[in-house]
Design a protein around this motif. Structure first.
Motif, mmCIF file in Angstrom:
data_model
loop_
_atom_site.group_PDB
_atom_site.id
_atom_site.type_symbol
_atom_site.label_atom_id
_atom_site.label_comp_id
_atom_site.label_asym_id
_atom_site.label_seq_id
_atom_site.Cartn_x
_atom_site.Cartn_y
_atom_site.Cartn_z
ATOM 1 N N PHE A 15 0.822 -1.209 0.000
ATOM 2 C CA PHE A 15 0.000 0.000 0.000
ATOM 3 C C PHE A 15 0.857 1.261 0.000
ATOM 4 O O PHE A 15 0.453 2.288 -0.544
ATOM 5 N N ALA B 97 0.096 4.228 -2.559
ATOM 6 C CA ALA B 97 -0.270 5.565 -2.100
ATOM 7 C C ALA B 97 0.697 6.603 -2.642
ATOM 8 O O ALA B 97 0.293 7.695 -3.061
ATOM 9 N N ALA C 297 -11.269 0.388 -0.537
ATOM 10 C CA ALA C 297 -10.092 0.221 0.308
ATOM 11 C C ALA C 297 -9.056 1.296 0.010
ATOM 12 O O ALA C 297 -8.421 1.834 0.932
ATOM 13 N N GLY D 193 -7.755 3.954 2.655
ATOM 14 C CA GLY D 193 -6.329 4.007 2.947
ATOM 15 C C GLY D 193 -5.758 5.400 2.785
ATOM 16 O O GLY D 193 -4.993 5.873 3.639
ATOM 17 N N SER E 147 -6.920 7.626 5.553
ATOM 18 C CA SER E 147 -6.220 7.350 6.805
ATOM 19 C C SER E 147 -4.840 7.985 6.812
ATOM 20 O O SER E 147 -4.347 8.402 7.863
ATOM 21 N N SER F 276 -4.104 6.123 11.406
ATOM 22 C CA SER F 276 -3.357 4.940 10.996
ATOM 23 C C SER F 276 -4.089 3.646 11.310
ATOM 24 O O SER F 276 -3.876 2.631 10.636
ATOM 25 N N LEU G 81 -5.823 1.771 8.514
ATOM 26 C CA LEU G 81 -5.052 1.059 7.501
ATOM 27 C C LEU G 81 -5.157 -0.454 7.656
ATOM 28 O O LEU G 81 -5.060 -1.184 6.667
ATOM 29 N N VAL H 266 -7.874 -1.646 5.685
ATOM 30 C CA VAL H 266 -7.540 -1.610 4.260
ATOM 31 C C VAL H 266 -6.734 -2.834 3.881
ATOM 32 O O VAL H 266 -6.986 -3.490 2.867
ATOM 33 N N PHE H 267 -5.738 -3.181 4.705
ATOM 34 C CA PHE H 267 -4.861 -4.294 4.385
ATOM 35 C C PHE H 267 -5.621 -5.613 4.265
ATOM 36 O O PHE H 267 -5.261 -6.461 3.436
ATOM 37 N N ILE I 296 -6.837 0.714 -6.193
ATOM 38 C CA ILE I 296 -6.301 1.469 -5.050
ATOM 39 C C ILE I 296 -5.705 2.785 -5.513
ATOM 40 O O ILE I 296 -5.921 3.838 -4.896
#
Length: 321
Positions: free
Chosen positions: A151, A155, A228, A232, A235, A241, A244, A247-248, A286
């Motif tokens: 991620f 990101a 997700a 993410g 966040s 945090s 996350l 999301v994972f 994502i």
């Protein structure tokens, strides 16, 4: 709020103080002349509202303080101050809507670099994913999702696209383009060794009812990836945090890579390609969601986001009526 700590060359200190005084979101300004040793200069500190940080940092950077001095920025967890409350109220926008770009860039640059740590985490995650598939264990698959570090580069890639920072985008793409093949090749050799030792006795992936969702690409594959990715990125920009973790364990990036390896060792290339497709859909979803979230956020300290602009419009309407 955020805490600004600056080492300013003596000849720039008055200009630095003027910049801080002109920003309504800055308070708690302190000055200690001549105390900085390396680099030599004056120590200037201040607290700034998140929604005013971009403007303050941009003005300070224009002075050249980063070349001959330095700026550090960090979060302030608790502020008990009427002056601090006034600074937050005076700054345009809402603190939770503000994206502090320098903070976000620093965070994503750190997590998007191709290095041994990133490769180790990604390889371990792929190995866990392969074991989860081979043993038909959803718990192990979830463990692979949590361990996976992908991620961070995703990101960073979204941030690079929005900020037109193509060096960051290239670095992130390189981490993913090299990381996944390396992790999958290592997982392939490990899987072949496990099959040789008799630890894995699969003859087909058709008898894996608990993990077959990994390679089955459908409309919800993209929907989940988009949701997700949005969660993410939110966040990250709001420093939430804990979100996350959700999301994972929502996206099947690493498990899809592991499933593709298992299917390839069994000669089930159709399933392997479907797993690769699941991986591609999740990665793309994502990134797209991250870009959309960043595009909808405020871009500058004096420019409110969509919510702030709506509130301002409602306020103006109430005054007219």
């Amino acid at each position: 709020m955020l805490h600004l700590r600056m080492i300013s060359p003596p000849e720039l200190t008055d200009k630095v103080l003027a910049v801080l005084a002109a920003n309504v979101g800055v308070t708690h300004v302190t000055l200690a002349r001549g105390v900085a040793v390396e680099p030599a200069g004056d120590l200037v500190q201040a607290d700034v509202a998140r929604e005013a940080a971009n403007e303050a940092l941009a003005d300070l950077t224009k002075l050249g303080i980063c070349k001959s001095g330095g700026i550090t920025l960090g979060p302030v967890e608790t502020v008990l101050s009427e002056a601090g409350d006034r600074a937050v109220e005076a700054a345009p926008g809402d603190p939770t809507d503000a994206v502090v770009w320098e903070e976000l860039l620093a965070q994503t640059k750190e997590e998007s670099t191709l290095n041994s740590t990133f490769l180790a985490f990604l390889t371990i995650a792929c190995l866990l994913g392969a074991i989860g598939v081979a043993t038909d264990s959803p718990v192990t698959v979830v463990g692979a999702m949590v361990v996976g570090p992908e991620f961070g580069p995703l990101a960073a890639f979204a941030v690079g696209l929005v900020r037109r920072d193509f060096r960051l985008a290239r670095r992130s793409a390189l981490a993913l383009a090299v990381g996944f093949p390396v992790a999958m090749v290592i997982t392939l050799f490990a899987t072949l060794a496990w099959e040789k030792l008799g630890w894995i006795k699969l003859t087909s992936v058709a008898n894996l009812p608990n993990v077959d969702f990994i390679y089955e690409v459908g409309p919800f594959s993209l929907v989940v990836a988009l949701l997700a990715g949005a969660a993410g990125m939110l966040s990250l920009v709001t420093a939430k945090s804990a979100a996350l973790i959700g999301v994972f364990i929502s996206v099947t990036t690493v498990p899809a890579a592991g499933f593709a390896v298992i299917a390839a060792t069994l000669g089930e290339w159709h399933v392997a390609f479907m797993s690769a497709g699941q991986l591609a859909v999740n990665l793309a979803g994502i990134v797209v969601a991250g870009v959309i979230v960043l595009e909808l956020r405020p871009r500058a300290g004096n420019e409110g986001g969509p919510v702030h602009r709506f509130k301002r419009w409602v306020g103006m309407r109430s005054l007219v009526n």
